[in-house]
Motif scaffolding. Sequence first.
Motif, PDB file in Angstrom:
ATOM      1  N   ALA A 147       0.467  23.447 -21.109  1.00  0.00           N
ATOM      2  CA  ALA A 147       0.496  24.893 -20.853  1.00  0.00           C
ATOM      3  C   ALA A 147       1.427  25.221 -19.684  1.00  0.00           C
ATOM      4  CB  ALA A 147      -0.918  25.401 -20.573  1.00  0.00           C
ATOM      5  N   ILE A 148       1.381  24.387 -18.639  1.00  0.00           N
ATOM      6  CA  ILE A 148       2.178  24.666 -17.433  1.00  0.00           C
ATOM      7  C   ILE A 148       3.677  24.686 -17.727  1.00  0.00           C
ATOM      8  CG2 ILE A 148       2.912  23.698 -15.207  1.00  0.00           C
ATOM      9  CD1 ILE A 148       0.098  22.792 -14.712  1.00  0.00           C
ATOM     10  N   VAL A 149       4.151  23.718 -18.536  1.00  0.00           N
ATOM     11  CA  VAL A 149       5.604  23.626 -18.749  1.00  0.00           C
ATOM     12  C   VAL A 149       6.168  24.880 -19.408  1.00  0.00           C
ATOM     13  CG1 VAL A 149       5.782  21.110 -18.816  1.00  0.00           C
ATOM     14  CG2 VAL A 149       5.309  22.366 -20.943  1.00  0.00           C
ATOM     15  N   ARG A 150       5.320  25.623 -20.067  1.00  0.00           N
ATOM     16  CA  ARG A 150       5.808  26.848 -20.719  1.00  0.00           C
ATOM     17  C   ARG A 150       6.005  27.989 -19.729  1.00  0.00           C
ATOM     18  NH1 ARG A 150       1.881  28.236 -25.302  1.00  0.00           N
ATOM     19  NH2 ARG A 150       3.338  29.983 -25.411  1.00  0.00           N
ATOM     20  N   GLN A 151       5.572  27.777 -18.489  1.00  0.00           N
ATOM     21  CA  GLN A 151       5.642  28.835 -17.468  1.00  0.00           C
ATOM     22  C   GLN A 151       5.172  30.174 -18.025  1.00  0.00           C
ATOM     23  OE1 GLN A 151       9.892  27.804 -16.160  1.00  0.00           O
ATOM     24  NE2 GLN A 151       8.768  27.955 -14.226  1.00  0.00           N
ATOM     25  N   PRO A 152       3.922  30.211 -18.478  1.00  0.00           N
ATOM     26  CA  PRO A 152       3.418  31.426 -19.110  1.00  0.00           C
ATOM     27  C   PRO A 152       3.192  32.534 -18.086  1.00  0.00           C
ATOM     28  CG  PRO A 152       1.632  29.883 -18.780  1.00  0.00           C
ATOM     29  CD  PRO A 152       2.886  29.179 -18.346  1.00  0.00           C
ATOM     30  N   THR A 153       3.100  33.770 -18.574  1.00  0.00           N
ATOM     31  CA  THR A 153       2.752  34.868 -17.675  1.00  0.00           C
ATOM     32  C   THR A 153       1.260  34.840 -17.368  1.00  0.00           C
ATOM     33  OG1 THR A 153       2.628  36.266 -19.616  1.00  0.00           O
ATOM     34  CG2 THR A 153       4.571  36.512 -18.243  1.00  0.00           C
ATOM     35  N   ALA A 154       0.485  34.189 -18.240  1.00  0.00           N
ATOM     36  CA  ALA A 154      -0.940  34.006 -17.961  1.00  0.00           C
ATOM     37  C   ALA A 154      -1.447  32.792 -18.726  1.00  0.00           C
ATOM     38  CB  ALA A 154      -1.734  35.247 -18.364  1.00  0.00           C
ATOM     39  N   PHE A 155      -2.430  32.118 -18.111  1.00  0.00           N
ATOM     40  CA  PHE A 155      -3.116  31.012 -18.771  1.00  0.00           C
ATOM     41  C   PHE A 155      -4.438  31.530 -19.326  1.00  0.00           C
ATOM     42  CE2 PHE A 155      -0.453  28.900 -15.669  1.00  0.00           C
ATOM     43  CZ  PHE A 155      -0.061  27.722 -16.288  1.00  0.00           C
ATOM     44  N   LEU A 156      -4.747  31.122 -20.542  1.00  0.00           N
ATOM     45  CA  LEU A 156      -6.031  31.476 -21.135  1.00  0.00           C
ATOM     46  C   LEU A 156      -6.800  30.188 -21.391  1.00  0.00           C
ATOM     47  CD1 LEU A 156      -4.762  34.035 -23.843  1.00  0.00           C
ATOM     48  CD2 LEU A 156      -5.222  34.455 -21.420  1.00  0.00           C
ATOM     49  N   PHE A 157      -7.976  30.070 -20.792  1.00  0.00           N
ATOM     50  CA  PHE A 157      -8.790  28.860 -20.952  1.00  0.00           C
ATOM     51  C   PHE A 157     -10.070  29.211 -21.704  1.00  0.00           C
ATOM     52  CE2 PHE A 157      -6.508  28.130 -16.923  1.00  0.00           C
ATOM     53  CZ  PHE A 157      -6.102  26.819 -17.050  1.00  0.00           C
ATOM     54  N   ASP A 158     -10.353  28.491 -22.776  1.00  0.00           N
ATOM     55  CA  ASP A 158     -11.610  28.723 -23.487  1.00  0.00           C
ATOM     56  C   ASP A 158     -12.547  27.530 -23.302  1.00  0.00           C
ATOM     57  OD1 ASP A 158     -13.697  29.534 -25.035  1.00  0.00           O
ATOM     58  OD2 ASP A 158     -12.510  29.928 -26.836  1.00  0.00           O
ATOM     59  N   LYS A 184      -0.387  30.733  -8.648  1.00  0.00           N
ATOM     60  CA  LYS A 184      -0.645  32.169  -8.486  1.00  0.00           C
ATOM     61  C   LYS A 184      -0.400  32.963  -9.777  1.00  0.00           C
ATOM     62  CE  LYS A 184       0.045  32.269  -3.469  1.00  0.00           C
ATOM     63  NZ  LYS A 184      -0.779  31.108  -3.342  1.00  0.00           N
ATOM     64  N   THR A 185      -0.500  32.279 -10.893  1.00  0.00           N
ATOM     65  CA  THR A 185      -0.328  32.927 -12.196  1.00  0.00           C
ATOM     66  C   THR A 185      -1.692  33.462 -12.643  1.00  0.00           C
ATOM     67  OG1 THR A 185       1.328  31.258 -12.708  1.00  0.00           O
ATOM     68  CG2 THR A 185       0.476  32.518 -14.562  1.00  0.00           C
ATOM     69  N   THR A 186      -1.677  34.584 -13.344  1.00  0.00           N
ATOM     70  CA  THR A 186      -2.913  35.135 -13.904  1.00  0.00           C
ATOM     71  C   THR A 186      -3.622  34.079 -14.757  1.00  0.00           C
ATOM     72  OG1 THR A 186      -1.798  37.258 -14.061  1.00  0.00           O
ATOM     73  CG2 THR A 186      -3.864  37.021 -15.308  1.00  0.00           C
ATOM     74  N   MET A 187      -4.923  33.943 -14.561  1.00  0.00           N
ATOM     75  CA  MET A 187      -5.702  33.042 -15.410  1.00  0.00           C
ATOM     76  C   MET A 187      -6.914  33.793 -15.937  1.00  0.00           C
ATOM     77  SD  MET A 187      -5.536  29.337 -13.543  1.00  0.00           S
ATOM     78  CE  MET A 187      -3.927  28.547 -13.306  1.00  0.00           C
ATOM     79  N   ILE A 188      -7.183  33.603 -17.222  1.00  0.00           N
ATOM     80  CA  ILE A 188      -8.423  34.125 -17.797  1.00  0.00           C
ATOM     81  C   ILE A 188      -9.184  32.931 -18.333  1.00  0.00           C
ATOM     82  CG2 ILE A 188      -9.500  35.726 -19.400  1.00  0.00           C
ATOM     83  CD1 ILE A 188      -6.938  37.281 -19.535  1.00  0.00           C
ATOM     84  N   TYR A 189     -10.415  32.816 -17.911  1.00  0.00           N
ATOM     85  CA  TYR A 189     -11.191  31.600 -18.143  1.00  0.00           C
ATOM     86  C   TYR A 189     -12.528  31.993 -18.756  1.00  0.00           C
ATOM     87  CZ  TYR A 189     -13.212  27.063 -16.739  1.00  0.00           C
ATOM     88  OH  TYR A 189     -13.790  25.821 -16.716  1.00  0.00           O
ATOM     89  N   VAL A 190     -12.816  31.423 -19.906  1.00  0.00           N
ATOM     90  CA  VAL A 190     -14.059  31.742 -20.608  1.00  0.00           C
ATOM     91  C   VAL A 190     -15.073  30.632 -20.391  1.00  0.00           C
ATOM     92  CG1 VAL A 190     -15.042  31.740 -22.934  1.00  0.00           C
ATOM     93  CG2 VAL A 190     -13.113  33.230 -22.415  1.00  0.00           C
ATOM     94  N   THR A 191     -16.292  30.992 -20.056  1.00  0.00           N
ATOM     95  CA  THR A 191     -17.358  29.997 -19.905  1.00  0.00           C
ATOM     96  C   THR A 191     -18.715  30.658 -20.115  1.00  0.00           C
ATOM     97  OG1 THR A 191     -18.367  28.379 -18.407  1.00  0.00           O
ATOM     98  CG2 THR A 191     -17.444  30.342 -17.386  1.00  0.00           C
TER      99      THR A 191
END
Length: 334
Positions: A147-158, A184-191
């Motif tokens: 995921a990191i290598v793609r330099q996303p605008t946000a990480f989504l973790f499920d 410091k990238t936006t992260m959305i994390y589901v748990t």
Amino acid sequence: MGRIVLENVTKSFGDAEVIPPLDLTIEDGEFAVFVGPSGCGKSTLLRLIAGLEETTSGRILIDGEDVTEVSPSKRGLAMVFQTYALYPHMSVRKNIAFPLRMAKMEQGEIDAAVDRAASILNLGDYLEKRPGQLSGGQRQRVAIGRAIVRQPTAFLFDEPLSNLDAALRVGMRLEISELHERLKTTMIYVTHDQVEAMTMANKIVVLRAGHIEQVGSPLELYRTPRNLFVAGFIGSPTMNFITGEEAAKHGAQTIGIRPEHIAVSASEGTWTGKVGVAEHLGSDTFFYVHDTGLAETLTVRATGEVSFRNGDTIHMTPREDLLHRFDAAGERMA
Ligand SMILES: Nc1ncnc2c1ncn2[C@@H]1O[C@H](COP(=O)(O)OP(=O)(O)O)[C@@H](O)[C@H]1O
Ligand SMILES: [Mg+2]
């Protein structure tokens, strides 16, 4: 940038409305956690943001751009799942490089990006190994590396840590928090685990049946839960709830008091009961108290070693300033 806005988003599967109309803003750089019981719609919401599910109605915006109709690969987001979804026959290096190879990036740039991700994630020594030769935690790190290598605008973790054992989960939790500090990238994390939510989030979104019960920082939710559901969901062990005469004294239908906000004494206190189970952890002691006339069981947490035993009479005094009052509808009272 990575500001994500959901406007009036709904999702139905056939006749079943899983997400009723929902509005939510996640600011750029935030670590947002969607938390709630199993089946409440966390994954569906994340998949809507990722574009893996179509919205039934409403709009999704990323940095002001309407992406509702944009395909997942064009949203600039990277998703990490509970099952790592690694290619077993490929080396770690190739697994991490995979999205860049798909994007036809030049080999020198790919190598540099993989090495950078590997160094962030301490995977440098494992790049030539196959996923099968790695531990669960290492495999999850490879998935994060991809995921990191793609330099996303946000990480989504499920639920990325659900397959790991308890000790590893704590370690990985810390690593992901550190990763957020660093990128410091936006992260959305589901748990479904409120402890993960409390320890990792800047912003917690508590969901029940597709509906947002409350949005706030961990301590906002801890101090001022908006209703009985949030009060019971956030905090461990869970808040004690007392109804009847004792609650009426405070002008409420239900009062809530957290286990750590009740002082114990052998000689005096507001409430009296008999110790059932006593859990002596050294750092903390938990008492499960019966025969209080208030609730089936009151849970009390004392710091350090406190020597009440099963069958002892215990006196308890709640911190009046830390009582939570709820009305007949279960809503917080001022
Ligand atoms: N593809 C689907 N088809 C039909 N129902 C679904 C589908 N995906 C999820 N659901 C239903 O939507 C609800 C929310 O599911 P989900 O988002 O996976 O919950 P969570 O991730 O919070 O456990 C559940 O009742 C689930 O059965
Ligand atoms: Mg889920």
